[in-house]
Design a protein around this motif. Structure first.
Motif, mmCIF file in Angstrom:
data_model
loop_
_atom_site.group_PDB
_atom_site.id
_atom_site.type_symbol
_atom_site.label_atom_id
_atom_site.label_comp_id
_atom_site.label_asym_id
_atom_site.label_seq_id
_atom_site.Cartn_x
_atom_site.Cartn_y
_atom_site.Cartn_z
ATOM 1 N N VAL A 98 0.856 -1.202 0.000
ATOM 2 C CA VAL A 98 0.000 0.000 0.000
ATOM 3 C C VAL A 98 0.892 1.253 0.000
ATOM 4 O O VAL A 98 0.706 2.172 -0.804
ATOM 5 C CB VAL A 98 -0.943 0.028 1.235
ATOM 6 N N ALA A 101 2.766 1.809 -3.295
ATOM 7 C CA ALA A 101 1.836 2.260 -4.343
ATOM 8 C C ALA A 101 1.545 3.751 -4.191
ATOM 9 O O ALA A 101 1.594 4.510 -5.160
ATOM 10 C CB ALA A 101 0.541 1.445 -4.278
ATOM 11 N N GLU A 148 -8.541 0.002 3.541
ATOM 12 C CA GLU A 148 -7.331 0.322 2.759
ATOM 13 C C GLU A 148 -7.304 1.794 2.355
ATOM 14 O O GLU A 148 -6.234 2.402 2.261
ATOM 15 C CB GLU A 148 -7.276 -0.574 1.509
ATOM 16 N N LEU A 238 -4.113 7.886 -6.949
ATOM 17 C CA LEU A 238 -4.023 6.458 -7.246
ATOM 18 C C LEU A 238 -5.404 5.843 -7.468
ATOM 19 O O LEU A 238 -5.527 4.771 -8.061
ATOM 20 C CB LEU A 238 -3.323 5.774 -6.056
ATOM 21 N N GLY A 239 -6.440 6.535 -6.971
ATOM 22 C CA GLY A 239 -7.799 6.019 -7.152
ATOM 23 C C GLY A 239 -8.537 5.759 -5.858
ATOM 24 O O GLY A 239 -9.632 5.201 -5.858
ATOM 25 N N TYR A 240 -7.921 6.158 -4.728
ATOM 26 C CA TYR A 240 -8.614 5.997 -3.451
ATOM 27 C C TYR A 240 -9.554 7.181 -3.227
ATOM 28 O O TYR A 240 -9.299 8.277 -3.707
ATOM 29 C CB TYR A 240 -7.606 5.922 -2.292
ATOM 30 N N GLU A 241 -10.617 6.920 -2.477
ATOM 31 C CA GLU A 241 -11.619 7.950 -2.178
ATOM 32 C C GLU A 241 -11.115 8.833 -1.030
ATOM 33 O O GLU A 241 -10.949 8.363 0.099
ATOM 34 C CB GLU A 241 -12.926 7.250 -1.788
ATOM 35 N N GLY A 287 -12.302 8.486 -6.677
ATOM 36 C CA GLY A 287 -12.164 7.125 -6.183
ATOM 37 C C GLY A 287 -12.834 6.059 -7.036
ATOM 38 O O GLY A 287 -13.765 6.323 -7.788
ATOM 39 N N THR A 288 -12.302 4.863 -6.934
ATOM 40 C CA THR A 288 -12.890 3.726 -7.635
ATOM 41 C C THR A 288 -13.292 2.681 -6.598
ATOM 42 O O THR A 288 -12.668 2.577 -5.550
ATOM 43 C CB THR A 288 -11.885 3.098 -8.611
ATOM 44 N N GLU A 289 -14.337 1.908 -6.910
ATOM 45 C CA GLU A 289 -14.803 0.895 -5.952
ATOM 46 C C GLU A 289 -14.093 -0.428 -6.201
ATOM 47 O O GLU A 289 -13.788 -0.769 -7.342
ATOM 48 C CB GLU A 289 -16.311 0.705 -6.114
ATOM 49 N N SER A 290 -13.815 -1.159 -5.138
ATOM 50 C CA SER A 290 -13.208 -2.475 -5.303
ATOM 51 C C SER A 290 -13.436 -3.314 -4.059
ATOM 52 O O SER A 290 -12.963 -2.962 -2.977
ATOM 53 C CB SER A 290 -11.710 -2.337 -5.559
ATOM 54 N N ALA A 292 -12.191 -6.156 -3.795
ATOM 55 C CA ALA A 292 -10.911 -6.857 -3.593
ATOM 56 C C ALA A 292 -10.066 -6.124 -2.550
ATOM 57 O O ALA A 292 -9.355 -6.752 -1.767
ATOM 58 C CB ALA A 292 -10.152 -6.937 -4.914
ATOM 59 N N ARG A 293 -10.173 -4.795 -2.519
ATOM 60 C CA ARG A 293 -9.388 -4.012 -1.541
ATOM 61 C C ARG A 293 -9.870 -4.302 -0.125
ATOM 62 O O ARG A 293 -9.073 -4.448 0.793
ATOM 63 C CB ARG A 293 -9.509 -2.508 -1.852
#
Lengths: 304, 161
Positions: A98, A101, A148, A238-241, A287-290, A292-293
């Motif tokens: 983490v 990244a 995360e 990076l794409g986190y909210e 942000g993107t949803e996942s 997996a995270r």
């Protein structure tokens, strides 16, 4: 009385001196030499200007990446000796992934020996970053982090302190100037035994200045504000909210009643939330949803 | 009278700044190692590994990345935080500097707060660097990072809400 032309020449030379600070001091010295030779400034003024240029060059900003790394190693050794490190490979690996990244989208992704992340064996709620990229988070802090997203912001905050060289700015300036005086400017110069001993004492003092700031006095409010802002920005890139940091600070606020740790060295969580809210809004909904995270975060933390 | 002087002076300064900015086409690697990549992103294929002190020639910049060519004739992208416009002098033996260079533009790597001082500090203060070595030894590989980003739908693999 100076003529307008003389004033113009002086201004240009002054501008040249300032511009060339970032390119080394030789050109700045040449500029002042020319000014002295042409009579725009006296020999005395020239020497004084050159001394000022030297003083600027010998600030924390001008330390090499290698020096920053070696100071950071001693700060890291001190922090580890106080807290101890949790030997849990799976959580440490996850933490490093983490952190690494987030560092890639920071303002300073490449540092001398890369960023490294470790868990401190303490229930205290805290996180530190030593110069050179040594980032620590306590077990207590990790247990408070809900996902995360929030972890990426906490690590982003610490990475911002490293990227901005906040640790090095904590070193007493006179100590630094004294160290640079010992070193001199000659590339071929070899330090004798006495100089190494003197330099080691200054190194020890510099490390002490940083550790004291990290553990007792804390960074300035402006440095903390920058770290909060940039930490959210790096993670959002990076794409986190980014909104996750506001939620996490809310949890920090509730935990603050226990005192100690980060609560002694950072502004109150409610103040940080108020400052961050418009910044989070300006970062937008990147942000993107996942799922997996969420899964990998829960899996890693289960063994803590 | 003053305003007739300040305007042209600022113009001259601006021209000088622009001139100086374009004058530096030689860059030096300032981190221990860095990777020359095919594209301007950290998960792009690696073309070569460069080390501290290596010189590269700047071709062009794009955002935080620079397109450079190496002395071996390879061209690719480096992140600008890995390089400096200063000249770094490094020794090839034991961290001491080669004699010869003595100008202020040179970053005196291998001199200052370095391994030599750390060793002295460790010895006189009884400080152990074993745990720091263990922390430094752990590295996240390019493959791990790419897999991590892909699985988490981050960076280039993200899906907008």
């Amino acid at each position: 009385m100076k003529t307008p032309i003389t004033q113009t020449v002086t201004l240009i030379l002054l501008a040249l001196g300032v511009i060339t600070l970032g390119w080394g001091c030789k050109a700045a010295s040449i500029a002042t030499d020319i000014a002295a030779e042409s009579g725009v400034i006296s020999e005395e003024e020239r020497d004084s200007a050159n001394r000022t240029i030297e003083a600027f060059r010998k600030s924390a900003e001008e330390m090499t990446e290698e020096e920053e790394y070696y100071i950071g190693r001693a700060v890291a050794a001190d922090i580890i000796s106080r807290y101890g490190v949790v030997q849990n490979r799976s959580v440490t690996e996850y933490l490093n992934r983490v952190g690494k990244a987030v560092s890639l989208t920071s303002s300073r992704p490449e540092i001398y020996n890369d960023y490294h992340f470790a868990i401190l064996d303490s229930d205290e709620i805290n996180a530190f970053a030593a110069p050179g990229g040594f980032v620590f988070i306590t077990r207590g802090m990790l247990k408070l982090v809900p996902n995360e997203e929030a972890l990426s912001m906490v690590l982003g905050h610490e990475i911002a302190h490293v990227a901005n060289r906040h640790g090095l700015e904590a070193i007493n300036k006179n100590r630094l100037l004294e160290a640079f005086a010992v070193l001199g400017n000659e590339a071929g110069k070899t330090l004798d035994r006495e100089e190494v001993v003197k330099l080691t004492k200054l190194y020890e003092g510099a490390v002490g200045d940083i550790v004291k700031t990290l553990i007792e006095s804390g960074y300035s409010r402006s440095q903390e504000k920058d770290a909060d802002h940039q930490g959210c920005e790096f993670a959002a890139n990076l794409g986190y909210e980014a909104g996750a940091m506001l939620e996490f600070l809310g949890a920090m606020d509730k935990a603050a009643a226990g005192g100690g740790g980060m609560f002694e060295t950072h502004p109150p969580a409610q103040d940080r939330i108020a400052t961050l809210r418009p910044i989070v809004k300006s970062l937008g909904d990147r942000g993107t949803e996942s799922s997996a995270r969420t899964t990998r975060f829960q899996k890693a933390m289960a063994s803590l | 009278m003053k305003r007739y002087i300040v305007g042209p002076t600022l113009m001259v300064c601006l021209v000088l700044m622009v001139g100086l900015a374009f004058a530096a086409d030689s860059l030096t690697v300032q981190v221990q190692t860095t990777k020359l990549r095919k594209d301007a992103k950290f998960w792009a294929p690696v073309l070569a590994t460069l080390k501290a002190g290596d010189k590269v020639t700047l071709d062009r910049a794009q955002g935080d990345w620079v397109f450079v060519s190496t002395s071996a004739g390879q061209s690719g992208w480096l992140h600008n935080s890995a390089v400096t416009t200063k000249d770094i002098q490094l020794s090839d033996s034991g961290g001491t500097l080669q004699a010869g260079a003595s100008t202020d533009e040179i970053t005196l790597a291998g001199k200052g707060f370095t391994k030599e001082v750390e060793d002295e500090y460790g010895k006189t203060r009884g400080v152990s660097f074993k745990a720091v070595e263990a922390m430094s030894a752990y590295r996240v590989s390019d493959q791990e990072i790419e897999a991590f980003l892909k699985a988490g739908k981050l960076a280039d693999w993200g899906v907008s809400r």
